[in-house]
Design a protein around this motif. Sequence first.
Motif, PDB file in Angstrom:
ATOM      1  N   ARG A 180       0.821  -1.205   0.000  1.00 20.83           N
ATOM      2  CA  ARG A 180       0.000   0.000   0.000  1.00 20.83           C
ATOM      3  C   ARG A 180       0.858   1.260   0.000  1.00 20.83           C
ATOM      4  N   LEU A 181       1.986   1.218   0.702  1.00 23.33           N
ATOM      5  CA  LEU A 181       2.826   2.402   0.902  1.00 23.33           C
ATOM      6  C   LEU A 181       4.091   2.379   0.052  1.00 23.33           C
ATOM      7  N   ARG A 182       4.156   1.485  -0.904  1.00 18.82           N
ATOM      8  CA  ARG A 182       5.393   1.305  -1.657  1.00 18.82           C
ATOM      9  C   ARG A 182       5.946   2.627  -2.201  1.00 18.82           C
ATOM     10  N   GLU A 183       5.128   3.403  -2.878  1.00 16.47           N
ATOM     11  CA  GLU A 183       5.628   4.638  -3.509  1.00 16.47           C
ATOM     12  C   GLU A 183       6.086   5.675  -2.481  1.00 16.47           C
ATOM     13  N   PRO A 184       5.277   6.040  -1.474  1.00 14.75           N
ATOM     14  CA  PRO A 184       5.764   7.030  -0.504  1.00 14.75           C
ATOM     15  C   PRO A 184       6.946   6.545   0.322  1.00 14.75           C
ATOM     16  N   VAL A 185       6.954   5.266   0.693  1.00  9.45           N
ATOM     17  CA  VAL A 185       8.092   4.740   1.457  1.00  9.45           C
ATOM     18  C   VAL A 185       9.359   4.803   0.613  1.00  9.45           C
ATOM     19  N   ASN A 186       9.273   4.321  -0.621  1.00  8.38           N
ATOM     20  CA  ASN A 186      10.449   4.335  -1.486  1.00  8.38           C
ATOM     21  C   ASN A 186      10.931   5.750  -1.767  1.00  8.38           C
ATOM     22  N   ALA A 187       9.989   6.670  -1.937  1.00  5.82           N
ATOM     23  CA  ALA A 187      10.367   8.066  -2.209  1.00  5.82           C
ATOM     24  C   ALA A 187      11.064   8.682  -1.001  1.00  5.82           C
ATOM     25  N   ARG A 188      10.531   8.401   0.179  1.00  2.00           N
ATOM     26  CA  ARG A 188      11.152   8.929   1.404  1.00  2.00           C
ATOM     27  C   ARG A 188      12.568   8.368   1.580  1.00  2.00           C
ATOM     28  N   ILE A 189      12.718   7.065   1.353  1.00  2.00           N
ATOM     29  CA  ILE A 189      14.036   6.446   1.482  1.00  2.00           C
ATOM     30  C   ILE A 189      14.993   7.013   0.441  1.00  2.00           C
ATOM     31  N   GLN A 190      14.513   7.164  -0.792  1.00  7.75           N
ATOM     32  CA  GLN A 190      15.365   7.691  -1.854  1.00  7.75           C
ATOM     33  C   GLN A 190      15.842   9.097  -1.531  1.00  7.75           C
ATOM     34  N   ALA A 205      13.455   7.132  10.251  1.00  6.77           N
ATOM     35  CA  ALA A 205      12.558   8.281  10.346  1.00  6.77           C
ATOM     36  C   ALA A 205      11.792   8.468   9.043  1.00  6.77           C
ATOM     37  N   ALA A 206      12.464   8.248   7.924  1.00 12.29           N
ATOM     38  CA  ALA A 206      11.808   8.381   6.622  1.00 12.29           C
ATOM     39  C   ALA A 206      10.672   7.375   6.469  1.00 12.29           C
ATOM     40  N   VAL A 207      10.923   6.141   6.881  1.00 15.43           N
ATOM     41  CA  VAL A 207       9.885   5.107   6.816  1.00 15.43           C
ATOM     42  C   VAL A 207       8.707   5.473   7.711  1.00 15.43           C
ATOM     43  N   LEU A 208       9.006   5.936   8.910  1.00 23.17           N
ATOM     44  CA  LEU A 208       7.948   6.282   9.862  1.00 23.17           C
ATOM     45  C   LEU A 208       7.121   7.461   9.376  1.00 23.17           C
ATOM     46  N   LEU A 209       7.738   8.408   8.709  1.00 29.88           N
ATOM     47  CA  LEU A 209       6.988   9.539   8.168  1.00 29.88           C
ATOM     48  C   LEU A 209       5.970   9.080   7.128  1.00 29.88           C
ATOM     49  N   ALA A 210       6.370   8.144   6.282  1.00 28.73           N
ATOM     50  CA  ALA A 210       5.437   7.613   5.286  1.00 28.73           C
ATOM     51  C   ALA A 210       4.296   6.857   5.966  1.00 28.73           C
ATOM     52  N   LYS A 211       4.619   6.077   6.976  1.00 26.46           N
ATOM     53  CA  LYS A 211       3.598   5.308   7.676  1.00 26.46           C
ATOM     54  C   LYS A 211       2.668   6.193   8.499  1.00 26.46           C
TER      55      LYS A 211
END
Length: 374
Positions: free
Chosen positions: A12-22, A234-240
């Motif tokens: 479900r969160l693939r795009e925002p999680v990946n974008a935050r990590i990138q 932190a990036a992952v948590l922001l997306a979640k």
Amino acid sequence: MDFIDLKTQYQRLREPVNARIQNVLDHGQYVLGAEVVELEQRLADYVGVAHCVSASSGTDTLLIALMAYGIGRGDEVITSPFTFIATGEMIVLAGATPVYVDIDPRTYNMDPALIESAITPRTKAIMPVSLYGQCADMEAIGAIARRHGIPVIEDGAQSFGAEYHGRRSCGLSEVGSTSFFPSKPLGAYGDGGALFTNDEALAKLMREIRVHGQDRRYNHPRLGINGRLDTLQAAVLLAKLDIFAEEVQARARIGARYGELITEAFARESDPARRVGVPYLAPGRTSVYAQYTVELDERSKVEQGMKARGIPTAVHYPVPLHLQPVFAATGRGVGSFPVAEAASARVMSLPMHPYLSEAQQTQVVQALYESVCA
């Protein structure tokens, strides 16, 4: 079936999680980057406090809080014997002694009626645990603490997102602590945690302890630890965090439905050995059901039956802290805390996460019924 399904959430969160990590990979500030600052502000706003101090784990946050209060050798900290070992472990690693009080048999949280008799001149803090997703009785605990001039440190590792009379877990006492371990209601992709407070001086102390006791670069007025949250986490948590409120609602809905299904399934069973106790939600409280935990007889038989039917289970927790070998020196043996000991022999957790379907729940409850009545 997964006990906790993190894969569906990621899809479900693939795009925002990946974008935050990138974004972190692009700017390269892997320790205390901008995402950490953003996350701390958003978490503080969510809990409703002035300050959030992120950290490397929900275990380190407990140690940081104890160190910030100067708790150490010769001191005592009152806590629950029915919890994960980290709670008692950090008290001992700080140099203090854990003093246990038994639990409420309905909520499994610390029984406030037993706290006052456990307070001594050496008591420096009370550390209630908000177990299984429901806050402890923080008003009653806080009232006792205030009478004795003792701070309360809420171990909210399992209750982040839960409410207590309209206020959120981790914002109910002088300090709140939570965990972002992947299986928690708000989980990272590794270890992480956070502390919450309205006390500016205390927040400053905890920030310094988190970075080796440093108040400015290479100046260390106190001892600390390496307790920083990685920027990637932190990036992952922001997306979640963007969907967390929705997941909290889903957890409440799924938890309520579990209760209805289980109660209905066992309603016709008159044999006490064929009954299953469902979680009790105290008035004025909500639960995020970090675990959906039932109570039953013949747990081993039921566990084996569930496994044979393809349903994973877990036990949180099979041995209370006062009976753990590492704490044997405290001299509190079997019978010291009978409610916690009884719970440890009878509790069992069922699959629980925000993406559990109604069909899956029905399957779990059918397997539970068949395993109990076999």
